[in-house]
Design a protein around this motif. Structure first.
Motif, mmCIF file in Angstrom:
data_model
loop_
_atom_site.group_PDB
_atom_site.id
_atom_site.type_symbol
_atom_site.label_atom_id
_atom_site.label_comp_id
_atom_site.label_asym_id
_atom_site.label_seq_id
_atom_site.Cartn_x
_atom_site.Cartn_y
_atom_site.Cartn_z
ATOM 1 N N PHE A 205 0.973 -1.407 0.102
ATOM 2 C CA PHE A 205 0.055 -0.234 -0.041
ATOM 3 C C PHE A 205 0.905 1.370 -0.095
ATOM 4 N N GLN A 206 2.105 1.096 0.121
ATOM 5 C CA GLN A 206 3.165 2.261 0.059
ATOM 6 C C GLN A 206 2.875 3.312 1.182
ATOM 7 N N VAL A 207 2.774 2.582 2.359
ATOM 8 C CA VAL A 207 2.329 3.230 3.510
ATOM 9 C C VAL A 207 3.589 3.100 4.770
ATOM 10 N N GLN A 208 4.044 3.865 5.452
ATOM 11 C CA GLN A 208 5.041 3.799 6.457
ATOM 12 C C GLN A 208 4.237 3.095 7.395
ATOM 13 N N ALA A 209 5.149 2.446 8.162
ATOM 14 C CA ALA A 209 4.533 1.774 9.419
ATOM 15 C C ALA A 209 3.949 2.378 10.342
ATOM 16 N N ARG A 210 4.640 3.686 10.473
ATOM 17 C CA ARG A 210 3.978 4.582 11.637
ATOM 18 C C ARG A 210 2.520 5.072 11.281
ATOM 19 N N ASP A 211 2.157 4.961 10.110
ATOM 20 C CA ASP A 211 0.834 5.554 9.829
ATOM 21 C C ASP A 211 -0.153 4.475 9.507
ATOM 22 N N CYS A 212 0.511 3.079 9.927
ATOM 23 C CA CYS A 212 -0.747 2.031 9.939
ATOM 24 C C CYS A 212 -1.550 1.753 11.318
ATOM 25 N N VAL A 213 -2.265 1.110 11.214
ATOM 26 C CA VAL A 213 -3.235 0.629 12.642
ATOM 27 C C VAL A 213 -3.423 -0.905 12.363
#
Length: 215
Positions: free
Chosen positions: A156-164
């Protein structure tokens, strides 16, 4: 805090499949020399991959054939096909996330075949498959290893810190924390103390999640 991707576990979080699965597991292992109740099965095996269940069951005294995983899956799938409900509040939560423009996916230690049965009868297979579904069986890495969640974030091209991550098992919470992701621990049947100790923010109803996400 910004949230760009919510990663759901499947069994026990999206679908209420754990009671059926663990009843079948307990009956099967009892036949193979390891007497268990469904409750004991849940205590021992929730969150494990089936290969992990096999290994642990053997260590506890079960005598299992080489093709045991295939056998127990066959028994489990037959029961799940008879019907398994969504966890209460999931349809409403997914609508809220869609309205907020937050992407969703599912990451499970279970197989895609199992998710096709459980999610398919509830209209969610089409939502997640194939681009938003991550199975340990296909990827070859299972929780508590963080690789399943890291793969989802990367796709999803998302950083770990922006995942829940929304999880109900200790192995899932451990994987999320190792991945550097915020973890909401769904405790439907107890106080969630074990999940909290591992670093999850514990909640008890899906209706609580929007507030936890600031929606």
């Amino acid at each position: 805090m910004r949230h760009e991707l919510v990663i759901f576990d499947c069994d026990g979080v999206l679908v209420d499949s754990e009671p059926t699965s663990n009843r079948i597991m307990a009956e099967n292992l009892t036949r193979h020399g390891l007497p268990l109740t469904a409750e004991q099965s849940m205590e021992l095996f929730v969150g494990c991959s089936m290969a992990g269940v096999k290994e642990r069951a053997i260590s506890l005294g079960a005598e299992l054939p080489d093709d045991w995983v295939e056998q127990v899956y066959s028994e489990e799938y037959a029961c799940l096909r008879k019907g398994v409900p969504l966890v209460s509040g999931i349809p409403e939560l997914l609508k809220r996330l869609d309205a907020a423009g937050i992407s969703c996916c599912v990451a499970s230690n279970g197989s895609q075949d199992k998710m096709r049965i459980t999610l398919g009868q509830n209209g969610l297979w089409e939502r997640f498959h194939p681009n938003a579904m991550f199975s340990a069986h296909e990827l070859g890495v299972s929780k508590p290893d963080p690789g399943l969640f890291q793969t989802a974030a990367s796709q999803f091209q998302v950083q770990a810190r922006d995942c829940v991550v929304i999880e109900d098992s200790t192995s899932g919470v451990t994987a999320a924390i190792r991945a550097g992701m915020r973890c909401l621990g769904y405790a439907a049947h107890d106080d969630g103390a074990r999940l909290r100790e591992l670093g999850a923010e514990v909640f008890h109803e899906m209706a609580e999640v929007p507030a936890l996400l600031g929606l």
